[in-house]
Design an enzyme around this catalytic site. Sequence first.
Site, short mmCIF file in Angstrom:
data_model
loop_
_atom_site.label_atom_id
_atom_site.label_comp_id
_atom_site.label_asym_id
_atom_site.label_seq_id
_atom_site.Cartn_x
_atom_site.Cartn_y
_atom_site.Cartn_z
N ARG A 47 -65.06 42.76 -63.78
CA ARG A 47 -63.77 43.44 -63.84
C ARG A 47 -63.62 44.29 -62.58
O ARG A 47 -64.56 44.39 -61.81
CB ARG A 47 -63.54 44.23 -65.14
CG ARG A 47 -64.72 44.80 -65.83
CD ARG A 47 -65.47 45.84 -65.08
NE ARG A 47 -64.56 46.90 -64.62
CZ ARG A 47 -64.79 47.70 -63.60
NH1 ARG A 47 -65.91 47.57 -62.88
NH2 ARG A 47 -63.94 48.63 -63.24
N ASP A 238 -54.91 48.55 -59.24
CA ASP A 238 -54.87 47.13 -59.59
C ASP A 238 -53.68 46.43 -58.95
O ASP A 238 -53.70 45.23 -58.73
CB ASP A 238 -54.84 46.94 -61.10
CG ASP A 238 -56.24 47.14 -61.65
OD1 ASP A 238 -56.66 48.29 -61.79
OD2 ASP A 238 -56.94 46.13 -61.85
N LYS A 249 -56.10 51.85 -64.05
CA LYS A 249 -56.63 52.00 -65.41
C LYS A 249 -55.86 53.04 -66.22
O LYS A 249 -55.51 54.10 -65.70
CB LYS A 249 -58.11 52.38 -65.31
CG LYS A 249 -58.86 52.57 -66.60
CD LYS A 249 -58.70 51.43 -67.57
CE LYS A 249 -59.07 50.08 -67.00
NZ LYS A 249 -58.58 48.95 -67.86
#
Length: 345
Positions: A47, A238, A249
């Site tokens: 991840r 991201d 996040k």
Amino acid sequence: MKEIKTIEFKEDILYLIDQRKLPLSYEIFECRTYRDVDFAITDMVVRGAPAIGATAAYGVVLAAREFLKEDKEKFLANMKEAMELLNRSRPTAVNLMWAIKKMKDLIEENKDLPVNEIYKKIKEEADTILKEDIETNKKMAKYGNQIVGKKATILTHCNTGALATAGFGTALGVVREAFYSGKDILVYADETRPRLQGGRLTAWELVQEGIPSKLIADSVAATLIRDGKIDLILVGADRIALNGDTANKIGTFMLSVLAKEYIVPFYIVAPTTTIDFDIETGKEIEIEERGSEEVTHIENIRIAPEGIDVYNPAFDVTPNENITGIITEKGIVKPPFKENILKLK
Ligand code: MRU
């Protein structure tokens, strides 16, 4: 610095550190097909946006290897299907779509070559993506270190270290650089519910390196910030829109509001591969929602009652007005973000 090989490709097998198991056990997850890679990304064996991008690139390599014996037409059709599957494995991290698009364009440009030649080009491209990500991280770390004082207390969220990239890290890369350049730093790491990337992974990396740090429950951050205990907040990303709005996040937005209220510098650390030049604002970013068991269970043990409904978005969007600057491998971007982000293209 200890070397952490998050992603390694050897003799047609992709080896990933199984991040679902850390820190209690260190296990390697082997991907032999692109379907294994799809599973590894979806289930979060691997991840972190840059790590997802590099892993997906090797997923394309494994697909090409599998279809090597097919005739050209079948090879191209199968590759298209495999890349579509990989492209859907996680929706928010744009590094995934960036890596798949790179592979798609490469295949298109070379579609007249024999299949084994196309395979070689795909493999070279994946190796380049992996290598360049580490180099990019190191450049970002150098730029980022310019804004870290000689003595600094840094708050970070989620895991943005070697585990989240091909190696070294984004926000945690800046922390590493500051530490190794002799600065007197203390890191507060949010544990980052629900998947606990901070408590499990960032804490593991910080302990490995011997970087002075304290792990905190997410809700402690507000008190530390209000009490003037935090000099700087460093987080990853991201997906970054043209206007600087940043998906990261879940919980990042909350920190940014606190940072603005109490005037603490709030920086995003991300490679330019995390910028989505096709979207104007964060409103266009798809936010992944994950399964309810991430909230109702810890280590397969139920902690919430049966029958409770759960809302579990994996990311949130921090509006550009809460962001002091974006640290990239090409330098630190300050407002006006749109004008300055476009210069990075
Ligand atoms: O759900 P995850 O663990 O993939 O989320 C990771 C993050 O939000 C990171 O901050 C981001 O990908 C940047 S990592 C260098």
